[in-house]
Design an enzyme around this catalytic site. Sequence first.
Site, PDB file in Angstrom:
ATOM      1  N   GLU A 174      23.774  11.161 -19.323  1.00  0.00           N
ATOM      2  CA  GLU A 174      23.196  10.154 -18.438  1.00  0.00           C
ATOM      3  C   GLU A 174      23.354   8.716 -18.931  1.00  0.00           C
ATOM      4  OE1 GLU A 174      19.130  11.169 -17.559  1.00  0.00           O
ATOM      5  OE2 GLU A 174      19.697  13.010 -16.544  1.00  0.00           O
TER       6      GLU A 174
ATOM      7  N   GLU B 266      21.084  19.761 -15.773  1.00  0.00           N
ATOM      8  CA  GLU B 266      19.626  19.561 -15.780  1.00  0.00           C
ATOM      9  C   GLU B 266      19.114  19.597 -14.358  1.00  0.00           C
ATOM     10  OE1 GLU B 266      17.853  16.086 -17.678  1.00  0.00           O
ATOM     11  OE2 GLU B 266      19.233  16.318 -19.377  1.00  0.00           O
TER      12      GLU B 266
HETATM   13  C1  PNW Z   1      16.517  12.968 -17.636  1.00  0.00           C
HETATM   14  N1  PNW Z   1      14.991   8.040 -13.662  1.00  0.00           N
HETATM   15  O1  PNW Z   1      15.987  11.675 -17.695  1.00  0.00           O
HETATM   16  C2  PNW Z   1      16.861  13.248 -19.075  1.00  0.00           C
HETATM   17  O2  PNW Z   1      18.165  13.701 -19.321  1.00  0.00           O
HETATM   18  C3  PNW Z   1      15.853  14.079 -19.796  1.00  0.00           C
HETATM   19  O3  PNW Z   1      15.897  13.769 -21.168  1.00  0.00           O
HETATM   20  C4  PNW Z   1      14.485  13.880 -19.185  1.00  0.00           C
HETATM   21  O4  PNW Z   1      13.472  14.500 -19.911  1.00  0.00           O
HETATM   22  C5  PNW Z   1      14.561  14.410 -17.761  1.00  0.00           C
HETATM   23  O5  PNW Z   1      15.593  13.788 -17.020  1.00  0.00           O
HETATM   24  C6  PNW Z   1      13.255  14.289 -16.985  1.00  0.00           C
HETATM   25  O6  PNW Z   1      12.900  12.936 -16.811  1.00  0.00           O
HETATM   26  C7  PNW Z   1      15.754  10.841 -16.633  1.00  0.00           C
HETATM   27  O7  PNW Z   1      14.069   7.220 -13.803  1.00  0.00           O
HETATM   28  C8  PNW Z   1      14.730   9.912 -16.781  1.00  0.00           C
HETATM   29  O8  PNW Z   1      15.729   8.015 -12.627  1.00  0.00           O
HETATM   30  C9  PNW Z   1      14.477   8.988 -15.804  1.00  0.00           C
HETATM   31  C10 PNW Z   1      15.268   8.973 -14.659  1.00  0.00           C
HETATM   32  C11 PNW Z   1      16.296   9.889 -14.505  1.00  0.00           C
HETATM   33  C12 PNW Z   1      16.537  10.819 -15.504  1.00  0.00           C
END
Ligand code: PNW
Length: 494
Positions: free
Chosen positions: A171, A392
Amino acid sequence: PNPDTATGRVEMPQGFLWGTATAAYQVEGAARTDGRRDSIWDTFSTIPGAVINGDDGTDACDHYHRYREDVALMRDLHLGAYRFSTSWARVHPDGGAVNPAGLAFYDRLVDELLSADLLPWLTLYHWDLPQALEEAGGWTNRDTAYRFAEYAVTMHEALGDRVGVWTTLNEPWCSAFLGYTAGVHAPGRQSRPDGLAAAHHLMLAHGLGIQALRERAPAANLGLTLNFTVADPVDPADPADVDAARRIDGQFNRIFLDPILRGEYPADVLEDVAPYGLLDHVRDGDLDIISTPIDTLGVNYYNGGAVSALPQESGSGGGGTRPEGVREADDAAPVRETSSPHPAADGVHTHSRGLPLTDMGWEVQPEGLTRLLVRLQEEYTGPRGVAMYVTENGAAFPDVVGPDGAVDDQDRLSFIDGHLRATKDAIDAGADVRGYFAWSLLDNFEWALGYTKRFGIVRVDYETQERTVKSSGRWYATVARDNVIPARDDTTRP
Ligand code: PNW
């Protein structure tokens, strides 16, 4: 959605890979053990108000010491693969010399996985840049991309005889725009030019990493994981709403997809972000490096959104349907001032569609995953023979712990069930999707939200570090064992 897959028993394609995912800083703990030094997340967590309750990953799930138990758990859950990340700050604590004691952890972990018949799916960068490299400019410094390629080589020299799947980045959108533009993630900078510089250098790091790995492991499965949104215009007949959706799609999805899979930045995105200096960082040859062929695109999907050029009228759409116990989105939000992650989407507003929401305040919209996978297949991966895996997907919901300690998380179970069905719909429509990783194996350190959000199919008691498989985990184990999504009304459902 296909009526047959909506509720019935669904067989997944033969050989479909079932796994769970974690990330080093979110689960390992042992932040000061065996020579590990600070990453940007250790530093960021000390900023007052940056992380809820002032939490950090110092102890997390203590996976560093409990990995044997965690691997045994995955084996008992009939899983085929474990997607984990390695900590750059453990391996190169100052960004330079190798720390053999830290590197040895991954040696032990990989051996343990192999002896339990689990495929190690290794991600090199899940956001924990060594703090020493941030002090030299972090991802705004082009040199960081070259340091990343050295780190990739270190890991390959140590594990290349046993690890066959390599993901460069997890990401980069989050690293660049949550980290350097919105300031909600480490390192907490708030600058549009910095976010764009970081995005470019992250992609350069990815390309240099793929080149270094390919040279040493021509037969390995190489790729990266991107996170996607599915932006729908509130009024598809209103050109201003359609343009709002185009901007979000451009600055979230295509700004990474096009350089990596097509070797060019999208023209409309370049125009939108023109004031912020992206092209100042792009040197001759960069896009060739960035578009070095990959084998696999990892797809992370949690939610989409309805966007408009106008704010939502109060009262319309509602706040979404929150199941009992689910908090308002920012009841427990960090208190630090933050800005929008999108460098050039001022005036774009997100509207509620009244869909159910998870504990993150994110819409539950499995059908978005079907559309996303089919679109990626047609426009990006298919023409290049790149396979997709859902690397994920999952949901935070507050756990209700029964008197016997059991967690009957039907909400999380239904979320995963719905998204697996959506994945099968995409496969039936031609998408080459070969596996699914639930986020997450364990409840863990949810970045700026600390330990307040639980994504695990296994509960972690942070006082005792005791693991308890939730109903969703027991159900997922049968799915993995049988390669079948049982009918929704199956009475044996845990
Ligand atoms: C992902 N957003 O994070 C990550 O790959 C993980 O480490 C995390 O725990 C999981 O999703 C759940 O949040 C994100 O704000 C965090 O759009 C924030 C965003 C997207 C993905």
